[in-house]
Motif scaffolding. Sequence first.
Motif, PDB file in Angstrom:
ATOM      1  N   ALA A 136      -2.114   2.031  -4.573  1.00 25.72           N
ATOM      2  CA  ALA A 136      -1.688   3.410  -4.332  1.00 25.72           C
ATOM      3  C   ALA A 136      -2.931   4.265  -4.134  1.00 25.72           C
ATOM      4  O   ALA A 136      -3.822   4.281  -4.975  1.00 25.72           O
ATOM      5  CB  ALA A 136      -0.861   3.929  -5.507  1.00 25.72           C
ATOM      6  N   CYS A 137      -2.990   4.972  -3.010  1.00 30.50           N
ATOM      7  CA  CYS A 137      -4.223   5.633  -2.586  1.00 30.50           C
ATOM      8  C   CYS A 137      -4.168   7.148  -2.736  1.00 30.50           C
ATOM      9  O   CYS A 137      -3.126   7.773  -2.508  1.00 30.50           O
ATOM     10  CB  CYS A 137      -4.505   5.290  -1.127  1.00 30.50           C
ATOM     11  N   LEU A 153       1.353  16.873  -1.007  1.00 29.25           N
ATOM     12  CA  LEU A 153       1.415  17.277  -2.417  1.00 29.25           C
ATOM     13  C   LEU A 153       1.549  16.079  -3.339  1.00 29.25           C
ATOM     14  O   LEU A 153       2.467  15.996  -4.159  1.00 29.25           O
ATOM     15  CB  LEU A 153       2.584  18.246  -2.638  1.00 29.25           C
ATOM     16  N   GLY A 154       0.630  15.156  -3.206  1.00 29.58           N
ATOM     17  CA  GLY A 154       0.667  14.021  -4.105  1.00 29.58           C
ATOM     18  C   GLY A 154      -0.626  13.244  -4.076  1.00 29.58           C
ATOM     19  O   GLY A 154      -1.223  13.064  -3.013  1.00 29.58           O
ATOM     20  N   ARG A 155      -1.058  12.822  -5.243  1.00 31.81           N
ATOM     21  CA  ARG A 155      -2.089  11.802  -5.329  1.00 31.81           C
ATOM     22  C   ARG A 155      -1.372  10.456  -5.328  1.00 31.81           C
ATOM     23  O   ARG A 155      -0.138  10.390  -5.301  1.00 31.81           O
ATOM     24  CB  ARG A 155      -2.909  12.013  -6.593  1.00 31.81           C
ATOM     25  N   GLY A 156      -2.134   9.375  -5.349  1.00 34.71           N
ATOM     26  CA  GLY A 156      -1.493   8.066  -5.333  1.00 34.71           C
ATOM     27  C   GLY A 156      -0.491   7.879  -6.450  1.00 34.71           C
ATOM     28  O   GLY A 156       0.539   7.213  -6.285  1.00 34.71           O
ATOM     29  N   VAL A 162       0.857  -1.181   0.000  1.00 37.49           N
ATOM     30  CA  VAL A 162       0.000   0.000   0.000  1.00 37.49           C
ATOM     31  C   VAL A 162       0.894   1.233   0.000  1.00 37.49           C
ATOM     32  O   VAL A 162       1.856   1.317   0.775  1.00 37.49           O
ATOM     33  CB  VAL A 162      -0.926   0.015   1.229  1.00 37.49           C
ATOM     34  N   LEU A 163       0.584   2.204  -0.863  1.00 32.67           N
ATOM     35  CA  LEU A 163       1.357   3.438  -0.974  1.00 32.67           C
ATOM     36  C   LEU A 163       0.485   4.624  -0.589  1.00 32.67           C
ATOM     37  O   LEU A 163      -0.579   4.838  -1.185  1.00 32.67           O
ATOM     38  CB  LEU A 163       1.882   3.608  -2.405  1.00 32.67           C
ATOM     39  N   LEU A 164       0.943   5.401   0.398  1.00 38.20           N
ATOM     40  CA  LEU A 164       0.185   6.536   0.924  1.00 38.20           C
ATOM     41  C   LEU A 164       1.002   7.808   0.735  1.00 38.20           C
ATOM     42  O   LEU A 164       2.084   7.951   1.323  1.00 38.20           O
ATOM     43  CB  LEU A 164      -0.113   6.317   2.410  1.00 38.20           C
TER      44      LEU A 164
END
Length: 285
Positions: free
Chosen positions: A69-70, A48-51, A42-44
């Motif tokens: 990726a969330c 300043l970032g979307r998945g 899982v990537l959080l």
Amino acid sequence: MVTNALIADRDDFVAAHPEQHISLRGRRWGVTDLDGPDETLVLLPGTLGRGDVFWRVMRALKGRVRILACTYPATHDLAGWSDDLARLLDQRGVAQAHVLGSSLGGYFAQFFAGAHGDRCSSLIAANTLSSVDGIRTIRPYSLDLAKVPIAELRAGFAAGLTGWADAHPDQAELVDLLLGEANGRISARHLRARLLALKTAPAIPAIALPREQITVIEAADDPLIAPPMRDTVRSKLDPAITFRFSSGGHFPYVARADSYAAVLESWLGLAGPISNLAVKDVQIL
């Protein structure tokens, strides 16, 4: 016309792997779900970032591990986010996952590991903090985030990022990409919510994971996570291993993507024992 190669590369990845928009307990999340065998990662992201800000790492690991990726909802209830993430794992048939969070995402990942430790194969706390004590005295968190003009918030991000680009011209394309996030790719509502999520964050619950399932990633030149904050993270988590980048600032997963992917390959057991990791810009502590 000058083309930003990083943005073009990110956009190509997104076109090939579009984000899904889903409802989790009534909140609208974004998820990039890349299939893979056995383990799930899982990537959080940070503020300043979307998945898809992890696109370079996702591309490197694609097909070798399942990736979720969330992108966060436009709410700021971190405890609610944590329960949403557990629901996402339920919906996708994932019993346990390696949970990597960077910056805001790193605090969230620690909270999730405390609240739902049984769902964590491991915790990867990256370029982050372990306490929000005192954060309300620091801009932009000292502002009334619900009312301050969005232009003022965006100007603050621009000032910090432009200063970084001036000092690190090799990362000018990365700074342009991040400015694009702050200036509209992440909506005003979502940007406020992310800042509020950290400003109003509850303390991290006790994390019961054994230290062998905890690692920290940090960068020696991170302008946002000062050395005392890094020391506190390591002291509180007592990780089995810390991976320290000599450079890469607050976003080594983009600025030093090949090395970052190598670190994750090593931690996830995809490339032999960690003792064999030989990346010149990463120190193992």
